[in-house]
Enzyme design. Structure first.
Site, PDB file in Angstrom:
ATOM      1  N   ASP A 299       6.622 -15.432  -1.662  1.00  0.00           N
ATOM      2  CA  ASP A 299       5.621 -15.499  -2.728  1.00  0.00           C
ATOM      3  C   ASP A 299       5.941 -16.683  -3.628  1.00  0.00           C
ATOM      4  O   ASP A 299       7.080 -16.848  -4.077  1.00  0.00           O
ATOM      5  CB  ASP A 299       5.649 -14.215  -3.570  1.00  0.00           C
ATOM      6  CG  ASP A 299       5.018 -13.040  -2.826  1.00  0.00           C
ATOM      7  OD1 ASP A 299       4.416 -13.275  -1.762  1.00  0.00           O
ATOM      8  OD2 ASP A 299       5.139 -11.904  -3.306  1.00  0.00           O
TER       9      ASP A 299
ATOM     10  N   ASP B   5      -5.689  -5.666   3.480  1.00  0.00           N
ATOM     11  CA  ASP B   5      -4.944  -4.660   2.714  1.00  0.00           C
ATOM     12  C   ASP B   5      -5.753  -3.372   2.783  1.00  0.00           C
ATOM     13  O   ASP B   5      -6.909  -3.360   2.358  1.00  0.00           O
ATOM     14  CB  ASP B   5      -4.814  -5.072   1.241  1.00  0.00           C
ATOM     15  CG  ASP B   5      -3.985  -6.339   1.062  1.00  0.00           C
ATOM     16  OD1 ASP B   5      -3.179  -6.652   1.960  1.00  0.00           O
ATOM     17  OD2 ASP B   5      -4.153  -7.016   0.033  1.00  0.00           O
TER      18      ASP B   5
END
Lengths: 263, 263
Positions: free
Chosen positions: B11, B130
């Site tokens: 990230d 997701d």
């Protein structure tokens, strides 16, 4: 700027070392955005300073005193090959300029793409005729390899015909076999100087939906739905279905072997 | 044999990795390139860089970072985060990314998948999904949430949509995505293993590779997602960043357990 710049070296060297290169008989062309070997030959100049960095650059030039042309066309992934060459200390030129391609010491024909549109692009620029006539070592990568074959099932496309073999689409035999093949697989039964130093099946990176069957010019095989040609070699033409520029250290070795190829 | 892939996910915020690491041998722990190189040397098969910056300035920083990654990393890498339209894809591929991962943008406008496939090829288009299973029933074999209603979410798992996982995944496949990256929101961060039942169903349903994400806590979890979940690749973040599972040991373990990996 001379019309036919000397092509003895295309390392992108720091400008302060230009004098050193010319003193030793090397030119130090500066590759610009315009696809040219825009060479600057600084003759009869004396060395200004002998910084250690200059020595390093000089040895690199000696080791890689070679012009690499990467054929620019409407395929993706070309910058990856350029970056991989730079990591090897070589400054390639990415070009569709026929003269620059013909004069280069090594030509790389890379890419990811689709057969029909890429062949149309090459024909429109007469690059098809240029590529098949090349006499220096040529490396086709992925779609570059497939385009060097006779015909591709992708778009029912007549290709360049350097390798007299047809490109076919993978037919998965189980649900585990996805198309495209995406990821790392081994190259086996390797022969030719392209795989110099290979002692066992090594993993390289593939992304493709079409394959070249085993044929007279097969220099490596890979298993995916069947055993097929993952590399080819005929005269001065080398080709890999996988992406050496994305295959870690193994891929770097293959690219170095190609630069060293005498064919 | 095609190897199962291990993919560390980094990230990135304002050009730096967000999650801390305890790699003491890194010169700069937050440098995404240092970390990427380390993973590459340890045997990671691909890397994913996820931009979690919200600002416009941050986007520019990320694009610059992608250029540096492309110059220095010699394995394939995917970038994601904040990709809303075709020009974002163009910008990141031009910067040297091998693939882009899209998520919310695809659910808001599914045609984006067709456009990416048509303009750049399916192989560059990873669709991240997701999803959260609304049924908390634990199956008798101990594997939770098998056939319940999996709802797709957007905006980093904050907003539910009308889409259901398996329908959406099938549509994504048909529109021309190259891979599906499925994160089970029920499993993410819990470290109890991947959502293997759903992954297996996805893998059986789709003709493109499936990347498992969310839930890795032990080496066994990786084995299980490959052998039981039929995943083609497994993505994880914290178990790698915090050194809980060193990649070389993970690969040796998987090899012993009969999973095809690149060693």
């Amino acid at each position: 700027m001379p019309n036919n710049p000397p092509l003895s070296s295309n390392i992108h060297a720091p400008s302060h070392s230009d004098a050193i290169f010319s003193q030793k008989g090397y030119s130090s062309p500066i590759c610009e955005q315009n696809d040219g070997f825009s060479a600057v030959l600084l003759e009869n100049m004396v060395a200004i300073s002998l910084k250690s960095r200059t020595f390093v650059a000089l040895y690199e030039v000696k080791a890689n005193k070679m012009n690499i042309a990467i054929i620019k066309y409407n395929a993706g992934n070309i910058a990856s090959v350029e970056n991989a060459m730079k990591r090897l200390g070589v400054e390639p030129v990415v070009t569709d300029n026929v003269e620059l391609i013909k004069k280069a010491d090594r030509v790389i024909f890379p890419g990811q793409g689709e057969a029909l549109s890429t062949m149309e692009y090459l024909r429109a620029r007469r690059l098809d005729e240029v590529i098949v006539d090349l006499k220096q070592p040529v490396l086709g990568i992925c779609i570059g390899m497939q385009l060097l074959c006779r015909h591709s099932e992708e778009g029912d496309t007549p290709c360049l015909g350097v390798f007299d073999v047809g490109v076919k689409r993978f037919e998965p035999k189980s649900h585990e076999e996805k198309v495209p093949q995406m990821g790392w697989n081994t190259v086996e039964n390797t022969k030719s100087d392209l795989f110099e130093g290979f002692e066992k099946p090594e993993f390289v990176y593939f992304i493709h939906s079409f394959y070249v069957p085993k044929c007279d010019w097969t220099i490596a095989t890979t298993n995916y739905t069947l055993s097929y040609s993952s590399a080819l070699h005929k005269d001065n033409f080398y080709a890999t279905q996988f992406h050496p520029e994305k295959s870690g250290k193994v891929g770097e070795r293959i690219l170095k072997n190609f630069l060293d190829a005498v064919h | 044999m095609l190897a199962k892939r291990i993919i560390p996910c980094l990230d990135i915020k304002d050009g730096q990795t967000v999650k801390g690491t305890n790699f003491v041998n890194l010169r700069q722990a937050g440098d995404p390139i240092e970390l990427g190189k380390l993973y590459s040397e340890q045997g990671a098969d691909e890397l994913v860089y996820l931009d979690i910056t919200a600002s416009h300035e941050g986007r520019k920083t990320f694009t610059e970072l992608v250029k540096r990654i492309a110059r220095e990393i010699n394995i394939p890498f995917t970038v994601g985060g904040g990709i809303n339209e075709l020009k974002d894809v163009d910008r990141l591929l031009n910067a040297g990314a091998d693939k882009v991962s899209i998520n919310s943008a695809a659910l808001r406008r599914p045609e984006l998948i067709d456009e990416i496939a048509r303009n750049f090829g399916s192989q560059v288009c990873v669709v991240a999904i997701d999803a959260k299973c609304e049924d908390d029933t634990v199956h008798e074999n101990g594997d939770p949430r098998i056939d319940g209603d999996w709802v797709c979410y957007v905006n980093g798992g904050r907003v539910p949509t009308q889409y259901r996982l398996f329908d959406w995944a099938k549509e994504v496949n048909e529109r021309g995505a190259g891979e599906v990256l499925f994160t089970s929101m029920n499993h993410d961060g819990v470290k109890h293993g991947y959502a293997n039942a759903a992954l297996r169903r996805l893998s059986d349903l789709l003709t493109i590779p499936v990347i498992a994400s969310g839930g890795a806590g032990t080496k066994e979890h990786f084995r299980d997602t490959f052998l039981n979940g039929h995943s083609d690749a497994a993505l994880a973040a914290s178990v790698f960043h915090f050194g809980e599972i060193p990649i070389p040991q993970l690969k040796q373990y998987l090899h012993k357990e009969g999973v095809s990996v690149r060693l």
